[in-house]
Enzyme design. Sequence first.
Site, PDB file in Angstrom:
ATOM      1  N   ARG A 102       0.904  -1.268   0.391  1.00  0.00           N
ATOM      2  CA  ARG A 102      -0.021  -0.176  -0.150  1.00  0.00           C
ATOM      3  C   ARG A 102       1.030   1.791  -0.294  1.00  0.00           C
ATOM      4  O   ARG A 102       0.751   2.074  -0.820  1.00  0.00           O
ATOM      5  CB  ARG A 102      -0.822  -0.068   1.109  1.00  0.00           C
ATOM      6  CG  ARG A 102      -1.790  -1.199   1.907  1.00  0.00           C
ATOM      7  CD  ARG A 102      -1.960  -1.175   2.936  1.00  0.00           C
ATOM      8  NE  ARG A 102      -3.767  -1.840   3.092  1.00  0.00           N
ATOM      9  CZ  ARG A 102      -4.518  -0.834   3.482  1.00  0.00           C
ATOM     10  NH1 ARG A 102      -3.901   0.486   3.112  1.00  0.00           N
ATOM     11  NH2 ARG A 102      -5.597  -1.605   3.713  1.00  0.00           N
ATOM     12  N   THR A 103       1.874   1.433   0.369  1.00  0.00           N
ATOM     13  CA  THR A 103       2.659   2.670   0.993  1.00  0.00           C
ATOM     14  C   THR A 103       3.162   2.896  -0.031  1.00  0.00           C
ATOM     15  O   THR A 103       3.387   3.898  -0.620  1.00  0.00           O
ATOM     16  CB  THR A 103       3.128   2.875   1.952  1.00  0.00           C
ATOM     17  OG1 THR A 103       2.316   2.130   3.301  1.00  0.00           O
ATOM     18  CG2 THR A 103       3.663   3.677   2.817  1.00  0.00           C
ATOM     19  N   LYS A 157      20.680 -10.408   6.684  1.00  0.00           N
ATOM     20  CA  LYS A 157      22.368 -11.122   6.251  1.00  0.00           C
ATOM     21  C   LYS A 157      22.398 -11.393   5.045  1.00  0.00           C
ATOM     22  O   LYS A 157      22.551 -11.827   3.730  1.00  0.00           O
ATOM     23  CB  LYS A 157      22.680 -12.987   6.201  1.00  0.00           C
ATOM     24  CG  LYS A 157      23.286 -12.634   7.969  1.00  0.00           C
ATOM     25  CD  LYS A 157      24.604 -11.693   8.010  1.00  0.00           C
ATOM     26  CE  LYS A 157      24.911 -11.719   9.310  1.00  0.00           C
ATOM     27  NZ  LYS A 157      25.514 -10.460   9.659  1.00  0.00           N
ATOM     28  N   ARG A 211      11.509   2.294   3.655  1.00  0.00           N
ATOM     29  CA  ARG A 211      10.466   1.678   4.589  1.00  0.00           C
ATOM     30  C   ARG A 211      11.434   0.576   4.599  1.00  0.00           C
ATOM     31  O   ARG A 211      12.287   0.002   4.337  1.00  0.00           O
ATOM     32  CB  ARG A 211       9.473   1.043   3.980  1.00  0.00           C
ATOM     33  CG  ARG A 211       8.660  -0.238   5.093  1.00  0.00           C
ATOM     34  CD  ARG A 211       7.732   0.265   6.280  1.00  0.00           C
ATOM     35  NE  ARG A 211       7.258   1.052   5.714  1.00  0.00           N
ATOM     36  CZ  ARG A 211       5.718   0.367   5.394  1.00  0.00           C
ATOM     37  NH1 ARG A 211       5.793  -0.759   5.794  1.00  0.00           N
ATOM     38  NH2 ARG A 211       5.181   1.175   5.707  1.00  0.00           N
ATOM     39  N   HIS A 269       6.053   7.580  10.800  1.00  0.00           N
ATOM     40  CA  HIS A 269       5.893   6.963   9.492  1.00  0.00           C
ATOM     41  C   HIS A 269       5.197   8.637   9.319  1.00  0.00           C
ATOM     42  O   HIS A 269       4.083   8.498   9.793  1.00  0.00           O
ATOM     43  CB  HIS A 269       4.699   6.186   9.730  1.00  0.00           C
ATOM     44  CG  HIS A 269       3.882   5.986   8.247  1.00  0.00           C
ATOM     45  ND1 HIS A 269       4.912   6.175   7.185  1.00  0.00           N
ATOM     46  CD2 HIS A 269       3.158   4.715   8.280  1.00  0.00           C
ATOM     47  CE1 HIS A 269       3.931   5.403   6.170  1.00  0.00           C
ATOM     48  NE2 HIS A 269       3.466   3.655   6.610  1.00  0.00           N
TER      49      HIS A 269
END
Lengths: 428, 312
Positions: free
Chosen positions: B54-55, B82, B104, B134
Amino acid sequence: MSSQVLKSVHPFGEEAVDIVIDDGLIVAIVAPGSGVGDVIFECADLIALPGFVDLHTHLREPGREDAETILTGSQAAALGGFTCVHAMANTSPVADTAGVVEQVWRRGIETGLVNIRPVGAVTVGLAGKQLAELGAMAQSAALVRVFSDDGKCVHDPLLMRRALEYVKAFDGVVAQHAQDPRLTEDAQMNEGVLSGQLGLAGWPAVAEESIIARDVLLAKHVGSRLHVCHLSTAGSVDVIRWAKARGINVTAEVAPHHLLLTEDLVASYDPMYKVNPPLRRLDDVTALRQAVADGTVDIIATDHAPHPHEDKDCEWAAAAMGMLGLETAFSIALLTLVEPGLLTWRELADRMSIAPAKIGRVSDQGRDLAVGEPANITVVNPRARTVVDPTRMASKSRNTPYAGMELPGQVMHVFYSGRCTVRDGELA
Amino acid sequence: MQHLLSAADLSTEEAVLILDTAAQLAEVTDRSVKKLPTLRGRTVVNLFFEDSTRTRISFEVAAKRLSADVINFAAKGSSLSKGESLKDTALTLEAMGADAVVIRHGASGAPHRLAASSWTGCSVINAGDGTHEHPTQALLDAYTIRRHLAGGTGDLSGLSVAIVGDILHSRVARSNVLLLKTLGASVTVVAPPTLLPYGVDSWPCSVSYDIDSVLPQVDAVMMLRVQAERMQAAFFPSALEYSRLYGLDSDRFTLLPDHAIVLHPGPMNRGMEISADVADETRSVIVEQVANGVSVRMAVLYLLLGGMAEVE
């Protein structure tokens, strides 16, 4: 070996004398100007102290030679004024057998810059399940007397009780890393207002204090000797003070960074400030300084924890915990304890040399500066000021939190069993 | 302003400017050709170390409507797992000539590291970091509240907003508390004590454990997603008990004043923190929040990359 003379040096900051060293011993302490010897060290205005003894050093060898080796760690120790370090057991393989501790001990002798005293693991593989062969390590050539799972807490109360009891047979001591594992799952920094704001999982003071409280009660019950690693909270100081007032046989250490740095530095998310136990509040720093001054905290121990650059040059959560300490410990002690008048030079010598040698049962270290004593001597200049430059450190790693800071004091000359390891602030 | 890392970075004037700019840019969305040439030739990288379709899509649409070139970089795990490290990824993007990085990351502070390091000179926009912040979500929430309750202009003075749910782990809550305060609203966070961070009493908001006493007082209520895994970690006894004590169902909905609106940052756990009936209410503005997200993100990209010149 030719004789050496420290000219016009001030033992413990007191009246100037000449100290003559020969054959590994202090052979004469005479009026300034009258000492005779082959090699002369001009020490006017410098202070002589017994060589520092670190009860808490991570040398990383064997296993993590990319971070530090016994050689580079010894060099860092010598430059920091140390003549003895206790090498923590969390290597790979873990120092949990006579074979591994003897290997570390032998490498120390080969290197010859400081007395390296291996610390034995309390439990096999630091796993906290089963006692390691403590007796075998004690009887080995390394003569281990300090046992610690440092990095991990001996959390199981029954196992801790057994360890405390068992080491009595050879006058050993269990050095506990006090951290309740359940209360610190995924913990990233001191739990407080700031951890809530930064969204970093909190590491509550109670996770440290509750283990210390349990352990001093266990030590009392079984009549054993307990040492508590790296105190970081005012509450821990209270618990130790309470225990000592009741005659419980407990000693405690504080790391230099906990005497100076506070959690506010974490707001930068710079992992250079990530350390276990975490940086705490100013109130804790103040309480710890006071505790060193009044003797509640017995010693300063560096918790020198080298990490390669890639383990710090990343996001906070991914970074390793720990800071370099050997090469800056004296300066931090000077800045936080001696300069504010909390410690005299004799008391500093006690906290950094005499008391740690006693706890570690290192008989030829932490001695008085007197004729006939082993020549383990550190000569410092308290008036020098230097800017910390990580690229100039002997340690193989660069993770010092003091980079760019101007710190007081400089280690000028160091003698380990009469051998000059550092001269004029450089490796001899 | 070069970066948007935290809602705390914004002054009242800057926050209002972003909301005003978003309102102007929203008109573009109503045109048949939904595109402005403003960021033509600029490159925006969506650097997502955590899945968030969504973001990511919201930022992608926002950048494209401003004619920026968009690169979506879904890093396979962070250095924690890793995979490729944050540093190497940043160096790669820098070498490719990115102008802005929308990041993000699962680790709190990762955008700060990126912005403060020498790894990249790009503008860094925090699209959610760990349990920290956020800020664009808070901006779109404020935009939505302003549109419904403040006539679509100015700040949010005099309005009262409740944020309900897992405050402890919520980056949305942290950014909203800071931004709503900056905009003049009064905020109450509501949660069981286990889901409130240590030291919350020093935050610029009120704190309550009792949703029923708070709802009649508010103009807007924001319900936060509660992860099922919190139940295993003993933050609350059962999903059912959580829902009973803190969920917004039809009965509780009636406690709200008639003008009050319901927000949710999504994705919703219908039946957990919000009932399906309430989610689909006309006063629930959850779908509109998504549309507003695009406008607000256009405004942020525009102001960070395009400067302060007037929108044409």
